[in-house]
Design an enzyme around this catalytic site. Structure first.
Site, PDB file in Angstrom:
ATOM      1  N   THR A  86     104.917  42.187  93.042  1.00  0.00           N
ATOM      2  CA  THR A  86     104.459  43.164  92.720  1.00  0.00           C
ATOM      3  C   THR A  86     104.712  44.837  93.303  1.00  0.00           C
ATOM      4  O   THR A  86     104.938  45.682  92.671  1.00  0.00           O
ATOM      5  CB  THR A  86     103.030  43.013  92.586  1.00  0.00           C
ATOM      6  OG1 THR A  86     102.827  41.732  92.256  1.00  0.00           O
ATOM      7  CG2 THR A  86     102.019  44.089  91.713  1.00  0.00           C
TER       8      THR A  86
ATOM      9  N   SER B  23     106.547  35.943  87.920  1.00  0.00           N
ATOM     10  CA  SER B  23     106.052  34.653  87.563  1.00  0.00           C
ATOM     11  C   SER B  23     106.647  34.130  86.352  1.00  0.00           C
ATOM     12  O   SER B  23     106.858  32.826  86.443  1.00  0.00           O
ATOM     13  CB  SER B  23     104.325  34.985  87.070  1.00  0.00           C
ATOM     14  OG  SER B  23     103.817  35.090  88.358  1.00  0.00           O
TER      15      SER B  23
ATOM     16  N   LYS C 237      93.257  35.897  82.032  1.00  0.00           N
ATOM     17  CA  LYS C 237      92.970  35.940  83.271  1.00  0.00           C
ATOM     18  C   LYS C 237      91.486  35.023  83.646  1.00  0.00           C
ATOM     19  O   LYS C 237      91.014  34.760  83.000  1.00  0.00           O
ATOM     20  CB  LYS C 237      92.463  37.600  83.598  1.00  0.00           C
ATOM     21  CG  LYS C 237      92.698  37.945  85.074  1.00  0.00           C
ATOM     22  CD  LYS C 237      93.723  38.331  85.489  1.00  0.00           C
ATOM     23  CE  LYS C 237      93.842  38.853  86.777  1.00  0.00           C
ATOM     24  NZ  LYS C 237      95.263  39.614  87.169  1.00  0.00           N
TER      25      LYS C 237
ATOM     26  N   GLY D 279      98.217  34.124  91.130  1.00  0.00           N
ATOM     27  CA  GLY D 279      97.177  34.732  92.004  1.00  0.00           C
ATOM     28  C   GLY D 279      96.743  36.011  91.872  1.00  0.00           C
ATOM     29  O   GLY D 279      97.372  36.785  90.734  1.00  0.00           O
ATOM     30  N   ASP D 280      95.530  36.752  92.204  1.00  0.00           N
ATOM     31  CA  ASP D 280      95.234  38.054  92.130  1.00  0.00           C
ATOM     32  C   ASP D 280      94.232  38.281  93.574  1.00  0.00           C
ATOM     33  O   ASP D 280      94.641  37.661  94.361  1.00  0.00           O
ATOM     34  CB  ASP D 280      94.514  38.075  90.927  1.00  0.00           C
ATOM     35  CG  ASP D 280      94.202  39.647  90.655  1.00  0.00           C
ATOM     36  OD1 ASP D 280      95.062  40.483  89.985  1.00  0.00           O
ATOM     37  OD2 ASP D 280      92.973  40.146  90.961  1.00  0.00           O
TER      38      ASP D 280
ATOM     39  N   ASN E 112      98.421  41.751  99.188  1.00  0.00           N
ATOM     40  CA  ASN E 112      99.692  41.497  98.864  1.00  0.00           C
ATOM     41  C   ASN E 112     100.503  42.731  98.348  1.00  0.00           C
ATOM     42  O   ASN E 112     101.671  42.961  98.426  1.00  0.00           O
ATOM     43  CB  ASN E 112      99.741  40.340  97.933  1.00  0.00           C
ATOM     44  CG  ASN E 112     101.086  40.045  97.191  1.00  0.00           C
ATOM     45  OD1 ASN E 112     101.249  40.534  96.194  1.00  0.00           O
ATOM     46  ND2 ASN E 112     101.983  39.337  97.890  1.00  0.00           N
TER      47      ASN E 112
ATOM     48  N   LYS F 110     100.680  44.151  79.373  1.00  0.00           N
ATOM     49  CA  LYS F 110     101.521  44.279  80.525  1.00  0.00           C
ATOM     50  C   LYS F 110     102.589  43.221  80.283  1.00  0.00           C
ATOM     51  O   LYS F 110     103.758  43.317  80.457  1.00  0.00           O
ATOM     52  CB  LYS F 110     100.778  43.909  81.770  1.00  0.00           C
ATOM     53  CG  LYS F 110     101.639  43.878  83.047  1.00  0.00           C
ATOM     54  CD  LYS F 110     100.937  43.371  84.282  1.00  0.00           C
ATOM     55  CE  LYS F 110      99.345  43.752  84.719  1.00  0.00           C
ATOM     56  NZ  LYS F 110      99.047  43.167  85.860  1.00  0.00           N
TER      57      LYS F 110
HETATM   58  P1  NDP Z   1      94.927  40.977  97.741  1.00  0.00           P
HETATM   59  O1  NDP Z   1      93.460  40.056  97.936  1.00  0.00           O
HETATM   60  O2  NDP Z   1      95.910  40.480  98.616  1.00  0.00           O
HETATM   61  O3  NDP Z   1      94.454  42.251  98.475  1.00  0.00           O
HETATM   62  C1  NDP Z   1      93.383  43.156  98.205  1.00  0.00           C
HETATM   63  C2  NDP Z   1      93.373  44.229  99.040  1.00  0.00           C
HETATM   64  O4  NDP Z   1      92.394  45.218  98.321  1.00  0.00           O
HETATM   65  C3  NDP Z   1      92.550  44.270 100.455  1.00  0.00           C
HETATM   66  O5  NDP Z   1      93.287  45.197 100.989  1.00  0.00           O
HETATM   67  C4  NDP Z   1      91.334  44.503 100.011  1.00  0.00           C
HETATM   68  O6  NDP Z   1      90.438  44.572 101.111  1.00  0.00           O
HETATM   69  C5  NDP Z   1      91.318  45.514  98.886  1.00  0.00           C
HETATM   70  N1  NDP Z   1      89.998  45.461  98.240  1.00  0.00           N
HETATM   71  C6  NDP Z   1      89.578  44.179  97.292  1.00  0.00           C
HETATM   72  N2  NDP Z   1      88.562  44.618  96.742  1.00  0.00           N
HETATM   73  C7  NDP Z   1      88.118  45.627  96.995  1.00  0.00           C
HETATM   74  C8  NDP Z   1      87.048  46.601  96.629  1.00  0.00           C
HETATM   75  N3  NDP Z   1      86.054  46.381  95.859  1.00  0.00           N
HETATM   76  N4  NDP Z   1      86.904  47.884  97.397  1.00  0.00           N
HETATM   77  C9  NDP Z   1      88.352  48.271  98.197  1.00  0.00           C
HETATM   78  N5  NDP Z   1      89.077  47.393  98.463  1.00  0.00           N
HETATM   79  C10 NDP Z   1      89.165  46.520  98.077  1.00  0.00           C
HETATM   80  O7  NDP Z   1      94.997  41.396  96.379  1.00  0.00           O
HETATM   81  P2  NDP Z   1      96.376  41.860  95.705  1.00  0.00           P
HETATM   82  O8  NDP Z   1      97.083  42.752  96.852  1.00  0.00           O
HETATM   83  O9  NDP Z   1      97.149  40.646  95.135  1.00  0.00           O
HETATM   84  O10 NDP Z   1      95.816  42.532  94.559  1.00  0.00           O
HETATM   85  C11 NDP Z   1      95.452  44.182  94.677  1.00  0.00           C
HETATM   86  C12 NDP Z   1      95.451  44.939  93.427  1.00  0.00           C
HETATM   87  O11 NDP Z   1      96.570  44.461  92.558  1.00  0.00           O
HETATM   88  C13 NDP Z   1      94.418  44.312  92.480  1.00  0.00           C
HETATM   89  O12 NDP Z   1      94.043  45.311  91.364  1.00  0.00           O
HETATM   90  C14 NDP Z   1      95.195  43.159  91.396  1.00  0.00           C
HETATM   91  O13 NDP Z   1      94.746  43.022  90.408  1.00  0.00           O
HETATM   92  C15 NDP Z   1      96.558  43.796  91.284  1.00  0.00           C
HETATM   93  N6  NDP Z   1      97.703  42.894  90.876  1.00  0.00           N
HETATM   94  C16 NDP Z   1      98.064  42.043  91.755  1.00  0.00           C
HETATM   95  C17 NDP Z   1      99.240  41.213  91.383  1.00  0.00           C
HETATM   96  C18 NDP Z   1      99.615  40.182  92.261  1.00  0.00           C
HETATM   97  O14 NDP Z   1     100.813  39.618  92.017  1.00  0.00           O
HETATM   98  N7  NDP Z   1      99.201  39.892  93.392  1.00  0.00           N
HETATM   99  C19 NDP Z   1     100.101  41.618  90.400  1.00  0.00           C
HETATM  100  C20 NDP Z   1      99.544  42.836  89.501  1.00  0.00           C
HETATM  101  C21 NDP Z   1      98.362  43.561  89.953  1.00  0.00           C
HETATM  102  P3  NDP Z   1      89.501  43.375 101.840  1.00  0.00           P
HETATM  103  O15 NDP Z   1      90.542  42.477 102.657  1.00  0.00           O
HETATM  104  O16 NDP Z   1      88.605  44.010 102.750  1.00  0.00           O
HETATM  105  O17 NDP Z   1      88.843  42.719 100.950  1.00  0.00           O
HETATM  106  O1  2IT Z   2      97.560  41.511  87.556  1.00  0.00           O
HETATM  107  C1  2IT Z   2      98.683  40.592  87.540  1.00  0.00           C
HETATM  108  O2  2IT Z   2      99.629  40.771  86.779  1.00  0.00           O
HETATM  109  C2  2IT Z   2      98.630  39.676  88.492  1.00  0.00           C
HETATM  110  N1  2IT Z   2      97.594  39.232  89.227  1.00  0.00           N
HETATM  111  C3  2IT Z   2      99.981  38.371  88.202  1.00  0.00           C
HETATM  112  C4  2IT Z   2      99.791  37.761  87.211  1.00  0.00           C
HETATM  113  C5  2IT Z   2     100.867  36.355  87.235  1.00  0.00           C
HETATM  114  O3  2IT Z   2     100.594  35.591  86.399  1.00  0.00           O
HETATM  115  O4  2IT Z   2     101.593  36.422  88.185  1.00  0.00           O
END
Ligand code: NDP
Ligand code: 2IT
Length: 446
Positions: free
Chosen positions: A208, A377, A125, A164-165, A240, A113
């Site tokens: 994102t 980032s 990670k 974050g993640d 997020n 990525k």
């Molecule tokens: P957040 O913690 O902000 O939100 C996660 C969301 O997904 C929440 O609504 C959560 O629900 C739900 N969730 C988490 N785990 C589960 C599960 N096991 N089953 C069902 N629902 C679940 O995380 P992000 O929005 O940052 O991340 C979401 C996805 O995007 C992840 O796969 C992450 O790796 C990916 N990502 C994030 C990036 C970033 O910049 N933040 C960048 C690229 C990818 P609940 O509140 O109930 O836990």
């Molecule tokens: O999965 C991803 O790309 C992230 N959670 C963001 C990683 C980052 O370094 O901003």
């Protein structure tokens, strides 16, 4: 798989207890077969067997004291996967499901990525099985401080830059940054996703989700002459990525009718009131079902997978890995869905991806379509190095350009290798090539 089967078998044997990692390696290796054919020098130099083994894996004890004065012990991880094209870069995930295999799959995907973004970032990670849900701010703070006490020995602005993640947002990054700074007496861009007053970048929060929609909009236009305008969209998750994907899809003229969390999903035929979702999730940290209290036309259904049975034109899985399986994919296809944009990492199972591709659904794989977060980032790192900050519009424009470039790169590469419109193969090969060439040029380092 032919040429790469032997190496995959070794991974299968060595990492048999890491199903998510094996899944990620298999999908990439299947895409890379034509590369192994075309460039025998990569096999000769052991690029494929090296790229599946992290350069370094750090696991550590994270002891902290909860509000009841009890000692709690969590496990911390940082997998420094690949530094061929830049310092290790990738998020930290705090979720009870975190284990080494999950962090490895995420770090492996991150390598490709980050390469696709065109910015100089390697892949890494980390995270912990710590569950921030139901914890007080002070508990989260003490946990983050203990986590950073160990992690700080292994990271640095030119070594490894976490972000974050899932479960790690602005609050956690703030606590982690504060502890790093205190321990090192060094104010530096060692983390991204920082708060705006201390080196954060405008548009990182939105990046994102916005980037996902920029990517999908371009794919819709290029592959089918379509757009978000007037479409019905289902978004899973309410974190997020999901929130800002919903915001941008709405700005682009779509009607988003459903969102979810790990307990269940809401369906609002009038279109999701995003301000209400933001209040519930970002301010009050409550469950998505609260939404129906003030929205009498909306319906809440417990359980997550049912969200894919809601008819839609475009599906944006933005919650977590393997949330969309073959049955869900078949239901989406049956209901007339014509595009799936992955916002989460590896949200679709391999069988679901096959279903989409066989049915000529526009499918945008995570490592391409969710790269906007890490791309901004990278822009945050650049701003920190320059000791400058760019306006929201400037960062957003750069993000948009990066997403269009990633689309073009993946699309052209797919075509070049004879797989037109297959963005899975295109993104995997395009991401791989830069890393492989850098590894080859740098020799077999010990
Ligand atoms: P957040 O913690 O902000 O939100 C996660 C969301 O997904 C929440 O609504 C959560 O629900 C739900 N969730 C988490 N785990 C589960 C599960 N096991 N089953 C069902 N629902 C679940 O995380 P992000 O929005 O940052 O991340 C979401 C996805 O995007 C992840 O796969 C992450 O790796 C990916 N990502 C994030 C990036 C970033 O910049 N933040 C960048 C690229 C990818 P609940 O509140 O109930 O836990
Ligand atoms: O999965 C991803 O790309 C992230 N959670 C963001 C990683 C980052 O370094 O901003």
């Amino acid at each position: 798989m032919k040429k790469l089967q032997g190496i995959y078998n070794q991974v299968l044997k060595r990492d048999s207890n890491e199903p998510e990692f094996l899944q990620a390696v298999k999908v990439i290796f299947e895409s890379l077969e034509p590369v192994a054919e075309k460039y025998p020098e990569f096999l000769e130099d052991g690029i494929f067997s090296r790229i599946v083994e992290p350069e370094r894996t750090i696991m550590f004890r994270v002891p902290w004291v909860n509000d009841k004065n009890e000692v709690v012990v969590n496990r911390g991880y940082r997998v420094q996967f690949n530094s061929a094209i830049g310092p290790y870069k990738g998020g930290l995930r705090f979720h009870p499901s975190v284990n080494l295999g999950i962090i490895k799959f995420l770090g492996f995907e991150q390598t490709f990525k980050n390469s696709l973004t065109g910015l100089p970032m390697g892949g890494g990670k980390g995270g912990s099985d710590f569950d921030p849900k139901g914890k007080s701010d002070r508990e989260v703070m003490r946990f983050c401080q203990s986590f950073m006490f160990e992690l700080s020995k292994h990271i640095g602005e030119n070594t490894d830059v976490p972000a974050g993640d899932i479960g790690v947002g602005g609050r956690e990054i703030g606590y982690l940054f504060g502890m790093y700074k205190k321990m090192n007496n060094n104010f530096t861009g060692v983390l991204t996703g920082k708060g705006l007053p201390f080196g954060g970048s405008l548009a990182r929060t939105e990046a994102t989700g916005y980037g996902l929609c920029y990517f999908v909009e371009e794919a819709l236009k290029d592959m089918a002459g379509k757009s978000f305008q007037g479409s019905t969209v289902v978004v899973s998750g309410a974190g997020n990525v999901a929130i800002y994907a919903t915001e941008k899809a709405q700005q682009l003229g779509a009607k988003v009718v459903a969102m979810s969390d790990s307990s269940g999903y809401i369906y609002d035929k009038n279109g999701i009131d995003l301000a209400a979702v933001k209040k519930i999730k970002e301010e009050e940290h409550k469950r998505i079902k609260e939404y129906v209290k003030d929205h009498p036309d909306a319906v809440y259904t417990p359980g997550c997978s049912g969200i894919w049975s809601i008819p839609c034109d475009i599906a944006l899985p933005c919650a977590t890995q393997n949330e969309l399986d073959e049955n869900a994919a078949k239901t989406l296809v049956k209901n007339g869905c014509f595009a799936v944009g992955e916002g989460a990492n590896m949200p679709s199972t391999p069988e679901a991806i096959d279903t989409f591709l066989k049915n000529h659904i526009i499918f945008t794989p995570a490592k391409a379509s969710n790269a906007g977060g890490v791309a901004v980032s990278g822009l945050e790192m650049a701003q920190n190095s320059m000791r400058l900050s760019w306006s929201f519009e400037e960062v957003d424009k750069k993000l948009h350009d990066i997403m269009i470039n990633i689309y073009k790169n993946a699309s052209t590469t797919a075509k070049e290798f004879g797989y037109e419109n297959n963005l899975v193969i295109g993104a995997n090969i395009a991401g791989f090539m830069k890393v492989a060439r850098a590894m080859k040029a740098q020799g077999i380092t010990y």
